[in-house]
Enzyme design. Structure first.
Site: not given
Length: 751
Positions: A582, A584, A586, A643, A646
């Site tokens: 992803c 993302d 993080r 993760h 999400c």
């Protein structure tokens, strides 16, 4: 398959009589055909009887092959020893040289029993390669006079001085024989593979011998001069015992180092058992003692014959042993054929071998480490001064350069916009570097704030005292000093009176490199530890972008550590994984997989989605990455990483994407509908995870199924050449889970 890969696939393991017949027997014939002309040529260059070269080839093959520690290395007379042997023959005579060979073998045997073989590898390869190159140049210069119809002079310098006169003189048939031999050696490697099955040295000597006989050239023919069946006992050398001891030591060490380096080099060509270097040294010692007793040249491991042995498919030491037996058979049954070889042809072969000993690959490898001067100085010293003297000069120069590197330090002082001074000290801080350290720190104006980075891997007491006294004096005059140590805390421990172990430590990445920028902006506690990122952000003002500040931090702290790795892989990437995850912020792939540059070929998108083959809306980006990774890069694993929490899965679960504000995102998330359908159909009984995290896990499993919709991927998986893996990163727990089976809920914690 590349030629080197082919060599490495040849495993030197003995698997019975059938393996010997299938692999070692044909390889021994190839090496035998290479060994005959080389052994004769080295005997000529050594000033020894021609039969001495054959004796050394037999003993090197049979004795060293049986007793040595390498399964595929082939030993025999070595060109690198020719100059030493030639000097010994002229000084003490041939029979005394045989006795020196016996004593050198005994010394090698004792060194092997003392298990000091690894210590020989401490000699700089630049010195070894330079020595061998110098020997090659010396041999080539001497034998070039023979090719031109003349006689070698007493030294390499004399050979160079006399060469113009030789070139201008009338040489007739001698030159023709030499040029024909060299031409065949040069052209042979470009001929079809079937023809090249005959070794180039054998082909060159055979063609020249046939040409000289057919055209009735007036050349000097080779003669063994000594009957192989007649044995002459070694004789104790007469003269100063210091010179004799030096000769024994030189033969033992030069032959030993060449053998051990050859063993290490041959180990790189196959995947079988590694060489036992101590056993190899004792085996070579026994072989040299027997060779000296029988009237042969000194024996050493030879890279040309060893490479030919591995390339021909040898699997065990039986190949070297049989090669020695073939040479023995030739010496007793077919030695009469040698008289048809022109001496000028053997001299031309030696010229060719000598030129090849100046290996340009070695120079290219040494250039990257700054060791070319050692190579060139050693080469020149061997050619113009002598072998022993040249080797000692090379060792001395290598030691001086190593000492210079160990004691070299750099002190840079840069002025920051706010008036602060940024000082970087790098290297090994010893008493030898104190003058440079004091000189560099003297350029720092009194009373200014100083940010000092210590990028050192060692600090002795003298360097600590100099640095500490400067700091105290600078602070007494109103300045401040913040010290940041990038490796072990040499200064901090010394300031506290803690014992500092005098051992160099390997470089490590800067502390807390994984932290977000916001965390690294905070000052760390302690009198000597201040964040470099904090200082840079402060110096360049609040308007400076974090990314720019981070790039500067990378250049100052990390670039030097990773530069050797990135330089090595700059021209080509060879990742083992395609990593789909992803976007993302993080999720940091290199952090959660502990991977480095070149490991992961990464694709990031919203929701770590893989559109099914042919699904609409069509997405070329993900498809292109899959095609490139599997077809061009040849990755072995495709990993899909989801993760917790999400946002894409939350949007799917709640249907909360505004079509007017986020039309692209809405279209993209249609590729997640199969994940949502699978989630609805999955039994959630007994699960502790909430709906969102369960969908995040189900989504990973679905993307693995989506990958199988691509024919190329499916075929690779079915054939076992590609593996599909799903992992799930729990952000709150900083924990990675491996997803298995058909159900996303059945996961295995990685750590």
């Amino acid at each position: 398959m590349k030629p080197m890969d082919t060599l490495r696939d040849r495993s030197p393991t003995f698997s019975g009589f059938g393996s010997v017949l299938r692999h070692d027997f044909p390889a021994s014939l190839v090496v035998f055909l290479v060994a005959i002309p080389l052994s004769l040529g080295i005997a000529v260059a050594s000033g020894a009887p021609l039969v001495a070269g054959l004796v050394a080839a037999v003993v090197g093959g049979v004795v060293a092959g049986c007793l040595g520690g390498s399964a595929v290395q082939v030993s025999g007379p070595a060109a690198g020893l020719a100059i030493v042997v030639s000097d010994l023959v002229q000084t003490y005579g041939w029979r005394a040289t045989c006795m020196i060979t016996i004593m050198a073998g005994a010394l090698q045997f004792l060194l092997g029993l003392c298990r000091v073989a690894r210590a020989a590898l401490a000699v700089s390869p630049a010195v070894v390669y330079g020595t061998l190159a110098g020997v090659g140049v010396t041999i080539a210069l001497a034998q070039l006079h023979v090719v031109l119809g003349g006689s070698p002079q007493h030294s390499a310098l004399a050979n160079i001085i006399e060469l113009p006169a030789q070139l201008l003189a009338n040489h007739s048939h001698a030159v023709a024989a030499g040029l024909l031999t060299i031409s065949v050696l040069v052209v042979w490697g470009r001929l079809p593979r079937r023809i090249r099955a005959v070794p180039a040295p054998l082909a060159a000597l055979t063609i020249t011998a046939l040409a000289s006989a057919t055209l009735s050239w007036d050349v000097t023919h080779v003669d063994l001069a000594v009957d192989p069946t007649v044995w002459t006992s070694p004789l104790w050398p007469q003269g100063d015992w210091h010179g004799i001891a030096a000769a024994v030591l030189l033969i033992a060490l030069l032959a030993g180092v060449e053998t051990l380096l050859c063993s290490v080099g041959v180990d790189k060509l196959h995947t079988g058992p590694r060489a036992d270097l101590d056993r190899e040294l004792t085996g070579q010692g026994v072989a040299n003692m027997i060779s000296g007793v029988l009237g042969g040249l000194p024996v050493a491991g030879v890279i040309v014959r060893s490479t030919a042995n591995v390339g021909a498919g040898a699997r065990s030491r039986w190949s070297a042993v049989m090669q020695g037996l073939w040479v023995l058979t030739f010496a007793f049954g077919f030695a009469w054929t040698i008289r048809y070889i022109p001496m000028e042809a053997l001299a031309a072969l030696l010229v060719f071998i000598g030129v090849q000993m100046v290996n340009l690959v070695h120079i290219r490898n040494l250039r990257g480490h700054g060791e070319v001067p050692i190579y060139l100085v050693t080469l020149a010293a061997v050619v113009f001064i002598g072998l022993a003297e040249g080797a000692l000069i090379g060792i001395g120069l290598a030691a001086l350069l190593a000492l210079r590197r160990l004691t070299w330090i750099s002190v840079t002082v840069n002025a920051e916009p706010d008036g602060r001074r940024h000082v970087v000290i790098g290297g090994s801080l010893t008493f030898l570097g104190v003058p440079r350290l004091v000189s560099g720190l003297a350029s720092v104006p009194a009373g200014v704030p100083v940010d000092l980075d210590l990028n050192v891997d060692f600090m002795d007491n003298a360097a600590f005292e100099a640095l500490h006294m400067w700091r105290l004096e600078h602070e007494r005059l109103g300045g401040t000093v913040d010290i940041d140590e990038m490796h072990d805390e040499w200064y901090t421990l010394a300031a506290k009176g803690v014992r500092v172990f005098p051992a160099k430590t390997p470089p490590v990445t800067p502390d807390h490199w994984w932290l977000p920028w916001a965390d690294r902006r905070r000052r760390r506690p302690g009198p000597c530890r201040t964040s470099a990122l904090t200082r840079h952000a402060h110096a360049h003002g609040p308007e400076q972008p974090e990314l720019v500040v981070g790039a500067r931090e990378f250049h100052r702290r990390t670039a030097a550590l990773v530069r050797p790795i990135l330089t090595r892989m700059a021209s080509k990437q060879e990742p083992s994984h395609l990593f789909i995850t992803c976007a993302d912020s993080r999720v940091v792939p290199s952090l959660i997989t502990a991977s480095g540059p070149g490991d992961l070929f990464t694709v990031r998108n919203i929701g770590n989605l893989v559109p099914r083959h042919g699904a609409a809306p069509y997405d070329d980006s993900v498809v292109a990455a899959i095609e490139y990774a599997t077809t061009v890069l040849g990755v072995r694993t495709i990993t899909v990483c989801g993760h917790s929490g999400c946002g894409a899965m939350a949007a799917l679960l709640g249907g909360a994407v505004n079509a007017e504000e986020l039309p692209g995102l809405r279209r993209w998330l249609t590729h997640g509908h199969h994940s949502l359908a699978r989630y609805i159909m999955t039994d959630s009984t007994g699960e502790d995870a909430g709906p969102l995290d369960r969908l995040c896990r189900v989504n990973v499993i679905q993307q693995l199924d989506n990958l199988r919709t691509y024919p190329g991927v499916d075929a690779l998986v079915a054939s076992g050449r590609l593996e599909l893996v799903g992992i799930y990163f729990d952000i709150a727990q900083a924990r990675v889970h491996m997803l298995t089976g058909q159900e996303a809920a059945e996961d295995l914690p990685v750590g």
